[in-house]
Motif scaffolding. Structure first.
Motif, PDB file in Angstrom:
ATOM      1  N   SER A   1      -1.159   8.827  -3.832  1.00  0.00           N
ATOM      2  CA  SER A   1      -2.452   9.280  -3.320  1.00  0.00           C
ATOM      3  C   SER A   1      -3.412   9.541  -4.480  1.00  0.00           C
ATOM      4  CB  SER A   1      -2.268  10.569  -2.520  1.00  0.00           C
ATOM      5  OG  SER A   1      -3.536  11.149  -2.279  1.00  0.00           O
ATOM      6  N   ALA A   2      -4.647   9.104  -4.295  1.00  0.00           N
ATOM      7  CA  ALA A   2      -5.674   9.327  -5.322  1.00  0.00           C
ATOM      8  C   ALA A   2      -6.591  10.489  -4.932  1.00  0.00           C
ATOM      9  CB  ALA A   2      -6.482   8.052  -5.515  1.00  0.00           C
ATOM     10  N   GLU A   3      -6.120  11.289  -3.983  1.00  0.00           N
ATOM     11  CA  GLU A   3      -6.957  12.337  -3.391  1.00  0.00           C
ATOM     12  C   GLU A   3      -7.576  13.269  -4.437  1.00  0.00           C
ATOM     13  OE1 GLU A   3      -4.788  14.288  -0.277  1.00  0.00           O
ATOM     14  OE2 GLU A   3      -6.344  15.832  -0.128  1.00  0.00           O
ATOM     15  N   LYS A   4      -6.794  13.648  -5.409  1.00  0.00           N
ATOM     16  CA  LYS A   4      -7.303  14.635  -6.379  1.00  0.00           C
ATOM     17  C   LYS A   4      -7.747  13.994  -7.686  1.00  0.00           C
ATOM     18  CE  LYS A   4      -5.081  18.749  -4.692  1.00  0.00           C
ATOM     19  NZ  LYS A   4      -4.200  18.313  -3.592  1.00  0.00           N
ATOM     20  N   MET A   5      -7.823  12.689  -7.688  1.00  0.00           N
ATOM     21  CA  MET A   5      -8.141  11.985  -8.945  1.00  0.00           C
ATOM     22  C   MET A   5      -9.627  11.668  -9.043  1.00  0.00           C
ATOM     23  SD  MET A   5      -5.024   9.235  -9.017  1.00  0.00           S
ATOM     24  CE  MET A   5      -3.302   9.732  -8.874  1.00  0.00           C
ATOM     25  N   ALA A   6     -10.131  11.641 -10.273  1.00  0.00           N
ATOM     26  CA  ALA A   6     -11.535  11.270 -10.507  1.00  0.00           C
ATOM     27  C   ALA A   6     -11.573  10.069 -11.450  1.00  0.00           C
ATOM     28  CB  ALA A   6     -12.285  12.451 -11.106  1.00  0.00           C
ATOM     29  N   PHE A   7     -12.420   9.107 -11.104  1.00  0.00           N
ATOM     30  CA  PHE A   7     -12.457   7.852 -11.860  1.00  0.00           C
ATOM     31  C   PHE A   7     -13.867   7.523 -12.338  1.00  0.00           C
ATOM     32  CE2 PHE A   7      -9.055   7.571  -8.740  1.00  0.00           C
ATOM     33  CZ  PHE A   7      -7.982   7.143  -9.513  1.00  0.00           C
TER      34      PHE A   7
ATOM     35  N   LEU B   1     -15.983  -7.554  -7.785  1.00  0.00           N
ATOM     36  CA  LEU B   1     -14.919  -6.761  -8.424  1.00  0.00           C
ATOM     37  C   LEU B   1     -15.150  -5.277  -8.148  1.00  0.00           C
ATOM     38  CD1 LEU B   1     -14.690  -8.486 -11.955  1.00  0.00           C
ATOM     39  CD2 LEU B   1     -13.213  -8.875  -9.966  1.00  0.00           C
ATOM     40  N   LEU B   2     -16.406  -4.855  -8.297  1.00  0.00           N
ATOM     41  CA  LEU B   2     -16.731  -3.438  -8.082  1.00  0.00           C
ATOM     42  C   LEU B   2     -16.448  -3.034  -6.639  1.00  0.00           C
ATOM     43  CD1 LEU B   2     -17.988  -0.786  -9.126  1.00  0.00           C
ATOM     44  CD2 LEU B   2     -20.220  -1.684  -8.438  1.00  0.00           C
ATOM     45  N   ASP B   3     -16.878  -3.862  -5.697  1.00  0.00           N
ATOM     46  CA  ASP B   3     -16.641  -3.538  -4.280  1.00  0.00           C
ATOM     47  C   ASP B   3     -15.138  -3.410  -4.000  1.00  0.00           C
ATOM     48  OD1 ASP B   3     -19.336  -3.590  -3.835  1.00  0.00           O
ATOM     49  OD2 ASP B   3     -19.370  -5.557  -2.874  1.00  0.00           O
ATOM     50  N   GLY B   4     -14.365  -4.351  -4.507  1.00  0.00           N
ATOM     51  CA  GLY B   4     -12.912  -4.298  -4.298  1.00  0.00           C
ATOM     52  C   GLY B   4     -12.311  -3.053  -4.928  1.00  0.00           C
ATOM     53  N   CYS B   5     -12.795  -2.713  -6.093  1.00  0.00           N
ATOM     54  CA  CYS B   5     -12.278  -1.549  -6.818  1.00  0.00           C
ATOM     55  C   CYS B   5     -12.585  -0.261  -6.055  1.00  0.00           C
ATOM     56  CB  CYS B   5     -12.912  -1.524  -8.213  1.00  0.00           C
ATOM     57  SG  CYS B   5     -12.383  -0.156  -9.240  1.00  0.00           S
ATOM     58  N   VAL B   6     -13.848  -0.097  -5.680  1.00  0.00           N
ATOM     59  CA  VAL B   6     -14.260   1.149  -4.998  1.00  0.00           C
ATOM     60  C   VAL B   6     -13.544   1.277  -3.654  1.00  0.00           C
ATOM     61  CG1 VAL B   6     -16.208   2.313  -3.881  1.00  0.00           C
ATOM     62  CG2 VAL B   6     -16.486   1.338  -6.174  1.00  0.00           C
ATOM     63  N   GLN B   7     -13.512   0.184  -2.887  1.00  0.00           N
ATOM     64  CA  GLN B   7     -12.849   0.243  -1.571  1.00  0.00           C
ATOM     65  C   GLN B   7     -11.381   0.643  -1.712  1.00  0.00           C
ATOM     66  OE1 GLN B   7     -13.536  -3.619   0.169  1.00  0.00           O
ATOM     67  NE2 GLN B   7     -15.749  -3.273   0.264  1.00  0.00           N
ATOM     68  N   THR B   8     -10.737   0.133  -2.748  1.00  0.00           N
ATOM     69  CA  THR B   8      -9.313   0.444  -2.942  1.00  0.00           C
ATOM     70  C   THR B   8      -9.115   1.908  -3.322  1.00  0.00           C
ATOM     71  OG1 THR B   8      -8.951  -1.831  -3.621  1.00  0.00           O
ATOM     72  CG2 THR B   8      -7.239  -0.258  -4.208  1.00  0.00           C
ATOM     73  N   LEU B   9      -9.958   2.414  -4.213  1.00  0.00           N
ATOM     74  CA  LEU B   9      -9.846   3.829  -4.595  1.00  0.00           C
ATOM     75  C   LEU B   9     -10.055   4.727  -3.376  1.00  0.00           C
ATOM     76  CD1 LEU B   9     -11.822   3.752  -7.983  1.00  0.00           C
ATOM     77  CD2 LEU B   9      -9.344   3.892  -7.673  1.00  0.00           C
ATOM     78  N   LEU B  10     -11.064   4.396  -2.564  1.00  0.00           N
ATOM     79  CA  LEU B  10     -11.346   5.220  -1.375  1.00  0.00           C
ATOM     80  C   LEU B  10     -10.203   5.104  -0.366  1.00  0.00           C
ATOM     81  CD1 LEU B  10     -15.179   4.502  -0.853  1.00  0.00           C
ATOM     82  CD2 LEU B  10     -14.131   6.468  -1.994  1.00  0.00           C
ATOM     83  N   ARG B  11      -9.686   3.894  -0.195  1.00  0.00           N
ATOM     84  CA  ARG B  11      -8.582   3.689   0.756  1.00  0.00           C
ATOM     85  C   ARG B  11      -7.370   4.548   0.398  1.00  0.00           C
ATOM     86  NH1 ARG B  11      -7.021  -1.658   0.053  1.00  0.00           N
ATOM     87  NH2 ARG B  11      -9.056  -2.199   0.864  1.00  0.00           N
ATOM     88  N   HIS B  12      -7.211   4.801  -0.882  1.00  0.00           N
ATOM     89  CA  HIS B  12      -6.048   5.580  -1.301  1.00  0.00           C
ATOM     90  C   HIS B  12      -6.371   7.063  -1.507  1.00  0.00           C
ATOM     91  CE1 HIS B  12      -3.200   2.349  -1.327  1.00  0.00           C
ATOM     92  NE2 HIS B  12      -4.144   1.578  -1.827  1.00  0.00           N
ATOM     93  N   GLY B  13      -7.499   7.488  -0.984  1.00  0.00           N
ATOM     94  CA  GLY B  13      -7.736   8.932  -0.914  1.00  0.00           C
ATOM     95  C   GLY B  13      -8.791   9.478  -1.860  1.00  0.00           C
ATOM     96  N   ALA B  14      -9.277   8.672  -2.800  1.00  0.00           N
ATOM     97  CA  ALA B  14     -10.325   9.175  -3.688  1.00  0.00           C
ATOM     98  C   ALA B  14     -11.595   9.423  -2.860  1.00  0.00           C
ATOM     99  CB  ALA B  14     -10.615   8.155  -4.793  1.00  0.00           C
ATOM    100  N   THR B  15     -12.418  10.340  -3.314  1.00  0.00           N
ATOM    101  CA  THR B  15     -13.671  10.608  -2.608  1.00  0.00           C
ATOM    102  C   THR B  15     -14.835  10.060  -3.430  1.00  0.00           C
ATOM    103  OG1 THR B  15     -13.943  12.726  -3.714  1.00  0.00           O
ATOM    104  CG2 THR B  15     -12.745  12.729  -1.597  1.00  0.00           C
ATOM    105  N   GLU B  16     -15.946   9.793  -2.759  1.00  0.00           N
ATOM    106  CA  GLU B  16     -17.120   9.271  -3.474  1.00  0.00           C
ATOM    107  C   GLU B  16     -17.571  10.246  -4.550  1.00  0.00           C
ATOM    108  OE1 GLU B  16     -19.979   7.003  -1.763  1.00  0.00           O
ATOM    109  OE2 GLU B  16     -18.658   6.099  -0.263  1.00  0.00           O
TER     110      GLU B  16
ATOM    111  N   GLU C   1       0.820  -1.222   0.000  1.00  0.00           N
ATOM    112  CA  GLU C   1       0.000   0.000   0.000  1.00  0.00           C
ATOM    113  C   GLU C   1       0.848   1.264   0.000  1.00  0.00           C
ATOM    114  OE1 GLU C   1      -3.310   0.347   2.433  1.00  0.00           O
ATOM    115  OE2 GLU C   1      -4.078  -1.633   1.924  1.00  0.00           O
ATOM    116  N   ASP C   2       2.026   1.184   0.627  1.00  0.00           N
ATOM    117  CA  ASP C   2       2.863   2.385   0.740  1.00  0.00           C
ATOM    118  C   ASP C   2       3.403   2.848  -0.616  1.00  0.00           C
ATOM    119  OD1 ASP C   2       2.428   2.193   3.406  1.00  0.00           O
ATOM    120  OD2 ASP C   2       4.303   1.130   3.825  1.00  0.00           O
ATOM    121  N   ASN C   3       3.399   1.945  -1.589  1.00  0.00           N
ATOM    122  CA  ASN C   3       3.947   2.312  -2.896  1.00  0.00           C
ATOM    123  C   ASN C   3       2.903   2.881  -3.852  1.00  0.00           C
ATOM    124  OD1 ASN C   3       6.461   1.523  -2.162  1.00  0.00           O
ATOM    125  ND2 ASN C   3       6.292  -0.537  -3.036  1.00  0.00           N
ATOM    126  N   VAL C   4       1.670   3.003  -3.372  1.00  0.00           N
ATOM    127  CA  VAL C   4       0.610   3.506  -4.253  1.00  0.00           C
ATOM    128  C   VAL C   4       0.442   5.005  -4.012  1.00  0.00           C
ATOM    129  CG1 VAL C   4      -1.823   3.290  -4.872  1.00  0.00           C
ATOM    130  CG2 VAL C   4      -0.522   1.268  -4.199  1.00  0.00           C
TER     131      VAL C   4
END
Ligand code: DLZ
Length: 171
Positions: free
Chosen positions: A18-24, A39-54, A13-16
């Motif tokens: 920040s997705a804070e300012k990214m939109a997907f 797949l969707l749940d894993g994808c969304v949880q990972t994006l949020l974990r790395h700083g993306a917002t809903e 995780e430390d090598n990923v």
């Protein structure tokens, strides 16, 4: 067998970045819904974990994986999206339908990536049976939705970094 090196679900995780300012944008196929939902749940949880917002996630459902490219094209008109992640599951049956769908999606997403300059992530399971799909949707081979999310973040970060470097050298 997926090796530890090629199975991104076990990423550091430390090598990923920040997705804070990214939109997907995420396009997900409804066929084999029990798999694509994981797949969707894993994808969304990972994006949020790395700083993306809903607020910075846009999710679109399409009927089947063949429609992933069309769904990605529609989402791609939303210019603020930095990357489009496509999730689906094609299970081999009695005919060659899987080959046509898989090839069409791979080719379509490659073309969209080139035409738009925006990363289009191939999160399509191309499996021989349901067990192989389960193994890759939260089972013993990880969750390919997680891997698609990490890949998207890294590709967007690469674009940001290149833009930054170009400015630094005066372009
Ligand atoms: C028709 C079809 C079949 C047989 N199998 C799958 C599948 O395993 N996974 C999937 O995502 N979609 C499947 N489809 C539907 C096609 O992707 C598409 O939705 C239809 O052919 C209509 O264009």
């Amino acid at each position: 067998m997926a090796s530890a090196l090629s199975n991104l679900s076990e990423y550091n995780e430390d090598n990923v970045p920040s997705a804070e300012k990214m939109a997907f944008g995420i396009v997900v196929a409804e066929w084999n819904r029990h798999i694509t939902k994981a797949l969707l749940d894993g994808c969304v949880q990972t994006l949020l974990r790395h700083g993306a917002t809903e607020d910075n996630l846009r999710i679109a459902q399409v009927p089947g994986s063949f429609e992933l490219t069309a769904g990605a094209t529609v989402l791609g008109t939303e210019l603020r999206l930095d990357a489009i992640i496509c999730l689906g599951c094609v299970i081999k049956g009695e005919t060659n339908h899987d080959e046509y769908i898989n090839h069409a999606v791979a080719t379509g997403l490659t073309q969209l990536g080139i035409q738009t300059g925006k990363p289009h992530i191939f999160g399509l399971l191309t499996v021989l049976n349901e067990q192989q799909a389960l193994d890759r949707a939260g089972g013993r081979h990880g969750n390919k939705g997680v891997e698609a999310a990490v890949t998207a973040i890294r590709m967007v970060a690469l674009k940001y970094a290149l833009r930054h470097d170009l400015r630094k050298i005066g372009f």
